[in-house]
Enzyme design. Sequence first.
Site, PDB file in Angstrom:
ATOM      1  N   TYR A 141       0.859  -1.188   0.000  1.00 27.43           N
ATOM      2  CA  TYR A 141       0.000   0.000   0.000  1.00 27.43           C
ATOM      3  C   TYR A 141       0.889   1.229   0.000  1.00 27.43           C
ATOM      4  CZ  TYR A 141      -3.414   3.475   1.709  1.00 27.43           C
ATOM      5  OH  TYR A 141      -4.216   4.594   1.850  1.00 27.43           O
ATOM      6  N   ASP A 236       9.310   3.234  -0.773  1.00 25.69           N
ATOM      7  CA  ASP A 236       8.267   3.873   0.018  1.00 25.69           C
ATOM      8  C   ASP A 236       8.588   3.599   1.497  1.00 25.69           C
ATOM      9  OD1 ASP A 236       4.616   3.662   0.206  1.00 25.69           O
ATOM     10  OD2 ASP A 236       6.119   4.625   1.483  1.00 25.69           O
ATOM     11  N   LYS A 264       4.805   9.993   8.463  1.00 24.21           N
ATOM     12  CA  LYS A 264       4.643   9.466   9.816  1.00 24.21           C
ATOM     13  C   LYS A 264       5.660  10.047  10.816  1.00 24.21           C
ATOM     14  CE  LYS A 264       2.547   5.279   7.914  1.00 24.21           C
ATOM     15  NZ  LYS A 264       1.143   5.224   8.383  1.00 24.21           N
TER      16      LYS A 264
END
Length: 420
Positions: A141, A236, A264
């Site tokens: 994802y 990623d 994050k």
Amino acid sequence: MTHEDRFQRARTVIPGGVNSPARAFKAVGGSPVFFERAEGAYLYDTDDRRFVDFVGSWGPMILGHSHPEVVEAVREQASRAMSFGAPCELETEMAELVIEVVPSVEMVRLVNSGTEATMSAIRLARAATGRDMIVKFEGCYHGHGDAFLSKSGSGMATLGEPTSPGVPKGAAACTLNARYNDIESVRRLFDPNPDAIAGVIVEPVVGNMGCIPPQPGFLEGLRELCTRHGAVLVFDEVMTGFRVAPGGAQERYGVSPDLTCLGKIIGGGLPVGAYGGRRDLMEHVAPAGPMYQAGTLSGNPLAMAAGLATLRHLRAYPEIYDKLERDGQAIEDALNARIRERGLSCCVQRVGSMGTLFFHPGPVRSWDDAKQCDTKAFAEWFHTLLAKGVYMPPAQYEAWFHSAVHDPEEAISIMCEGLN
Ligand code: KE4
């Protein structure tokens, strides 16, 4: 009011009652818990019930919640300015810190989410190569950008098909899907399209199928294929950046991508994302170059203040990563002992302070493996822990995160008791 009451109320005004599907408990059933405050390793719900938190806001809270240095940095910045919409030195300081710590990054653009970071990195790969196709991996994802909501077409090497209504067939068709940890599946995509693939994007340690580490040689193989075919390798690291090592998975595994996406942890809990990498690529990005990307609150002072306080604390106390590793090992060992003792069809996969208990005999190396998990058994385990005050990610296909201030012993007995 019960959490169910609160959820009912939320559902009348917010789609599904949540602002992100991952929070809705759809994978485990029941109503989500509404929280009111958090401190250190703990969340406190609206009835002031305490939970040991293993979600950590899905990764950012590596120092624990409401760390005094982070709170003070935000408070101080807020008293000066919330946002300028003009340059501020905090943005330069963040870019300089990321460049100092993340091995392959020479230049950085700050954005507001991991999705913006990955969307922009893929646009940059296409702009720099003049090619359209990208390769991703089934089960990984990368946020909700159209290009990523795409699954393999009927045959492995055929064009992608949308996984969500609203994604144009053309957008999904430019995405090819390979199998994680299977370098031959990537080679088979390059061979018929040698000059058509702009880039390959990968979670260098997967968190979004549950935690799946790269098999030896897999990341190196991606590096070699991308170099050979002039494609851009994008790591990623929204989840793994500053999590599995200060310099992320690229530091831990010694493989350098061309572009890196972050999020994050670098925002310390405030909205943030970043993409960066080779200078020759990043200088395509407007206004230095022609590739357009922009954002009202990109690099905003509050997120920079929270992120810089977090990253500077991690830099000042590098022994935090040793503690995260020790605690992760303790949790893994305790769960494995329980699995052996009870003869359970489960396995634990972990990298540093991100891990997953799979209801699967293991190993879980790709989506083909992960999709065979007993998600009903996971849901039962989740609710057993929740009732005892341990808040695990509410889905089998997520990773837990523990922080520098967790006492793993506090949760281990509950995590094991819940395994029957
Ligand atoms: P955001 O747009 O949610 O900030 O980042 C998207 C993203 C990109 N790349 C990776 C590897 C990610 O894990 C994420 C987002 N992670 C999920 C948790 N698996 C966020 C939770 C949510 O969507 O609410």
